[in-house]
Design a protein around this motif. Structure first.
Motif, mmCIF file in Angstrom:
data_model
loop_
_atom_site.group_PDB
_atom_site.id
_atom_site.type_symbol
_atom_site.label_atom_id
_atom_site.label_comp_id
_atom_site.label_asym_id
_atom_site.label_seq_id
_atom_site.Cartn_x
_atom_site.Cartn_y
_atom_site.Cartn_z
ATOM 1 N N ASP A 54 0.945 -1.190 -0.053
ATOM 2 C CA ASP A 54 -0.001 0.289 0.003
ATOM 3 C C ASP A 54 0.965 1.256 0.002
ATOM 4 O OD1 ASP A 54 -2.465 -1.316 -0.125
ATOM 5 O OD2 ASP A 54 -2.415 -1.345 2.288
ATOM 6 N N LEU A 55 0.493 2.147 -0.560
ATOM 7 C CA LEU A 55 1.112 3.387 -0.795
ATOM 8 C C LEU A 55 0.470 4.716 -0.334
ATOM 9 C CD1 LEU A 55 2.869 3.149 -4.375
ATOM 10 C CD2 LEU A 55 3.606 2.403 -2.224
ATOM 11 N N GLY A 56 1.112 5.730 0.228
ATOM 12 C CA GLY A 56 0.431 6.935 0.420
ATOM 13 C C GLY A 56 1.189 8.007 0.068
ATOM 14 N N ILE A 57 0.467 9.506 0.172
ATOM 15 C CA ILE A 57 1.369 10.644 0.005
ATOM 16 C C ILE A 57 1.170 11.447 1.237
ATOM 17 C CG2 ILE A 57 1.834 12.594 -1.401
ATOM 18 C CD1 ILE A 57 0.912 11.062 -3.846
ATOM 19 N N PHE A 58 2.215 11.712 1.933
ATOM 20 C CA PHE A 58 2.153 12.757 3.414
ATOM 21 C C PHE A 58 1.105 11.980 4.205
ATOM 22 C CE2 PHE A 58 3.851 15.887 0.160
ATOM 23 C CZ PHE A 58 4.984 15.814 0.831
ATOM 24 N N GLY A 59 1.185 10.786 4.363
ATOM 25 C CA GLY A 59 0.112 10.138 5.265
ATOM 26 C C GLY A 59 -1.264 9.651 4.971
ATOM 27 N N ARG A 60 -1.615 9.938 3.547
ATOM 28 C CA ARG A 60 -2.957 9.727 3.106
ATOM 29 C C ARG A 60 -2.716 8.402 2.187
ATOM 30 N NH1 ARG A 60 -6.622 14.679 2.584
ATOM 31 N NH2 ARG A 60 -7.781 13.308 3.895
ATOM 32 N N ARG A 61 -3.401 7.465 2.469
ATOM 33 C CA ARG A 61 -3.289 6.406 1.789
ATOM 34 C C ARG A 61 -4.002 6.494 0.352
ATOM 35 N NH1 ARG A 61 -6.909 2.645 0.791
ATOM 36 N NH2 ARG A 61 -6.391 0.513 0.238
ATOM 37 N N LEU A 62 -3.244 6.016 -0.703
ATOM 38 C CA LEU A 62 -3.778 6.105 -1.937
ATOM 39 C C LEU A 62 -4.743 5.025 -2.464
ATOM 40 C CD1 LEU A 62 -0.411 7.144 -3.731
ATOM 41 C CD2 LEU A 62 -2.428 8.579 -2.942
ATOM 42 N N ARG A 63 -5.759 5.023 -3.080
ATOM 43 C CA ARG A 63 -6.816 4.211 -3.491
ATOM 44 C C ARG A 63 -6.066 3.458 -4.828
ATOM 45 N NH1 ARG A 63 -12.749 6.088 -1.920
ATOM 46 N NH2 ARG A 63 -12.128 7.108 -0.215
ATOM 47 N N ASP A 64 -5.556 4.265 -5.670
ATOM 48 C CA ASP A 64 -5.283 3.754 -7.024
ATOM 49 C C ASP A 64 -3.575 4.285 -7.177
ATOM 50 O OD1 ASP A 64 -4.618 2.595 -9.522
ATOM 51 O OD2 ASP A 64 -6.042 4.254 -10.422
ATOM 52 N N PRO A 65 -2.437 3.735 -6.470
ATOM 53 C CA PRO A 65 -1.287 4.099 -6.506
ATOM 54 C C PRO A 65 -0.490 3.847 -7.924
ATOM 55 C CG PRO A 65 -1.323 2.329 -4.881
ATOM 56 C CD PRO A 65 -2.700 2.510 -5.487
ATOM 57 N N ALA A 66 -1.147 3.043 -8.696
ATOM 58 C CA ALA A 66 -0.690 2.888 -10.246
ATOM 59 C C ALA A 66 -1.288 3.883 -10.944
ATOM 60 C CB ALA A 66 -1.163 1.592 -10.588
ATOM 61 N N GLY A 67 -2.285 4.725 -10.337
ATOM 62 C CA GLY A 67 -2.853 5.733 -11.334
ATOM 63 C C GLY A 67 -2.723 7.214 -10.854
#
Length: 99
Positions: A54-67
């Protein structure tokens, strides 16, 4: 094509690494993680740790990291799987405290 300055971060309990990258516009969060080469810094982790995490940006989880296309200054965070479910941990603590 212009380039964006971004960071990719990963941490284990005993150490962390933040990799700074200049990536082309349109790079996704998942692509940035691949470009960061974290497996070289954490050889004890299987490659799937970074490819499937799972990935996030500045602590917010991304629903679609590949997009998710990155913006200048973004810090992509690679999340480790939980070792224990937080609800189970709370229940275990409560049971110990009752004794």
């Amino acid at each position: 094509m212009s380039r964006l300055e971004v960071e990719v971060a990963f941490a284990l309990p005993d150490r962390q690494r933040i990799v700074s990258l200049a990536v082309p516009e349109g790079t996704t969060a998942r692509q940035a993680v691949a470009l960061a080469g974290l497996e070289q810094h954490f050889p004890e982790c299987p490659p799937a740790t970074f490819a499937e995490a799972d990935l996030g940006i500045f602590g917010r989880r991304l629903r679609d990291p590949a997009g998710q296309r990155l913006r200048a200054g973004d810090r992509v965070e690679v999340y480790r799987p939980l070792e224990i479910d937080p609800k189970a941990a709370r229940a275990a603590r409560a049971a110990r405290e009752k004794r």
